[in-house]
Design an enzyme around this catalytic site. Structure first.
Site, mmCIF file in Angstrom:
data_model
loop_
_atom_site.group_PDB
_atom_site.id
_atom_site.type_symbol
_atom_site.label_atom_id
_atom_site.label_comp_id
_atom_site.label_asym_id
_atom_site.label_seq_id
_atom_site.Cartn_x
_atom_site.Cartn_y
_atom_site.Cartn_z
ATOM 1 N N THR A 151 0.663 -1.055 0.054
ATOM 2 C CA THR A 151 0.043 -0.011 -0.180
ATOM 3 C C THR A 151 0.829 1.201 -0.031
ATOM 4 O O THR A 151 0.580 2.376 -0.512
ATOM 5 C CB THR A 151 -0.824 0.034 1.238
ATOM 6 N N SER B 205 1.888 -7.819 -0.268
ATOM 7 C CA SER B 205 2.676 -8.594 0.662
ATOM 8 C C SER B 205 2.193 -9.916 0.606
ATOM 9 O O SER B 205 3.053 -11.103 0.531
ATOM 10 C CB SER B 205 2.602 -8.183 1.937
ATOM 11 N N THR C 279 1.596 -4.374 4.476
ATOM 12 C CA THR C 279 1.488 -4.650 6.017
ATOM 13 C C THR C 279 0.633 -6.084 6.036
ATOM 14 O O THR C 279 0.863 -6.501 7.188
ATOM 15 C CB THR C 279 0.535 -3.556 6.431
ATOM 16 N N ASP C 280 -0.113 -6.452 5.224
ATOM 17 C CA ASP C 280 -0.952 -7.938 5.594
ATOM 18 C C ASP C 280 -0.020 -8.845 6.268
ATOM 19 O O ASP C 280 -0.376 -9.612 7.163
ATOM 20 C CB ASP C 280 -1.750 -8.173 4.544
HETATM 21 N N1 DGL Z 1 -2.828 -5.023 1.919
HETATM 22 C C1 DGL Z 1 -1.561 -4.598 1.328
HETATM 23 C C2 DGL Z 1 -0.469 -5.784 1.634
HETATM 24 O O1 DGL Z 1 -0.388 -6.297 2.758
HETATM 25 C C3 DGL Z 1 -1.303 -3.839 0.238
HETATM 26 C C4 DGL Z 1 -2.398 -4.559 -0.918
HETATM 27 C C5 DGL Z 1 -1.628 -4.169 -2.413
HETATM 28 O O2 DGL Z 1 -0.465 -3.571 -2.491
HETATM 29 O O3 DGL Z 1 -2.253 -4.449 -3.378
HETATM 30 O O4 DGL Z 1 0.150 -5.927 0.605
#
Ligand code: DGL
Length: 354
Positions: free
Chosen positions: A47, A84, A118-119
């Protein structure tokens, strides 16, 4: 003017003069010729590198950080540009190897900053904590809001991350996760909320330190083995062994556990209820896994608390106490442990040391 008259090519002179003046004011690459700490910037996406539906490059991400040139000279590299959760375990191994190679090749580099979605940031950060061989600071950073959203906090998080990477006090503390002006150990931090900004918490231990306007301040440091002191070596690895996580819940069937074993899992982390080690309805599946030589680690599903080693007989059967690691982190340690040994006693030792 006399000088200008003596100069053979006045337009060229004027250009040179303008460049010198702009450079002195910081308008031209003021990172190029100063002695600020050099920090490797490895961007993986997430993100923090997204504006609306558009992915931003490592360089574009850096442009969003005002004041960075006061603290560090970033050296950007685009490792990936994905969420992620899209990152594969092979990419984790490649990233750890890349960070190790960058440090090996450049003794003058002060530290590294890695962006991540961050996920699953806490998983990547702990993997790097166990596989990057350095005492130099390695910071993992992300943001909850994208760069097009009101109140985007990614610029502040990145500035903090570079300040932490540039601080000599960050050396030897392992991989650090920096968001919201707080410094967490990769071993302890977890994402506690799907949306809120203050999502990264090190329950029950708390933060290691803070990034305040005047300076970076530490209050404690991790005592478990990490980074340079780990026995794990990903240099020759082409992949990681399959380790699954199974959660106990009332009425949980052993079928899924048996299916994981039959599908080739080399280890299984059981997210147990509280500190219950009977396995409840999973007991037959656990016994099946043990008979097949699959390592079982018990880690509590509660979010904190310690699962001690079982009796030495149970350990020899391949039942490991996951100590205070969350199931997610226990899985990462078990994957790495299985790249070194298949001795349950040795793996139990690792769970007490890391
Ligand atoms: N939700 C975020 C992640 O952890 C970002 C999602 C994205 O970059 O598409 O990657």
């Amino acid at each position: 003017m006399g000088m200008l008259r003596r100069f053979k090519n006045p337009p060229v002179f004027a250009l040179v003069l303008t460049a010198v003046l702009l450079g002195a004011l910081g308008g031209i690459d003021s990172w190029a010729d100063n002695d600020l700490p050099r920090i490797k910037f490895l961007a993986t996406g997430g993100t923090i590198a997204t504006r609306g539906g558009t992915r931003l490059s490592a360089e574009e991400v850096l442009e969003m950080v005002p004041g960075l040139q006061k603290y560090a000279r970033p050296e950007p590299e685009q490792f990936a540009n994905i969420a992620s959760t899209a990152m594969t375990l092979d990419q984790w191994v490649q990233l750890a190897n890349r960070i190790n190679a960058v440090f090996d090749a450049d003794a003058g580099l002060t530290g590294a900053v890695i962006t991540s979605g961050t996920d699953s940031l806490e998983e990547l950060a702990y993997f790097l904590h166990l596989t990057v061989k350095t005492t130099r600071p390695v910071i993992v950073v992300g943001s909850m809001r994208n760069a097009g959203a009101p109140g985007f906090e990614g610029s502040a998080n990145l500035l903090d991350a570079f300040r932490v990477a540039a601080s000599t006090e960050s050396r030897g503390k392992g991989v650090l996760v920096v968001l919201n002006d707080e410094i967490n150990s990769a071993r302890e931090v977890t994402k506690t909320d799907a949306l809120r900004l203050q999502t990264f918490q090190s329950r029950p231990y708390g933060i290691l330190g803070v990034v305040d306007p005047d300076r970076v301040v530490y209050y404690r440091e991790p005592v478990k083995r990490h980074t340079q002191k780990t026995e794990f070596d990903v240099a020759a690895l082409t992949g990681l062994p399959r380790v699954d996580i199974m959660m106990f819940y009332q009425g949980a069937s052993s079928d899924l556990l048996r299916a994981a074993v039959d599908a080739g899992a080399k280890g299984i982390v059981i997210a147990v209820a509280g500190a219950d080690l009977t396995g409840g309805s999973l007991a037959p599946g656990i016994a099946y896994a043990s008979r097949q030589g699959v390592m079982i680690v018990a880690a509590t599903r509660t979010g904190s608390g310690r699962i001690a080693a079982l009796s030495s007989n149970r350990v020899r059967e391949g039942l490991i106490g996951g100590e205070d690691l969350t199931p997610l982190k226990a899985r990462i340690l078990l994957m790495l442990a299985l790249t070194r040994t298949h001795s349950p006693t040795d793996i139990q030792r690792m769970f007490t040391e890391y």
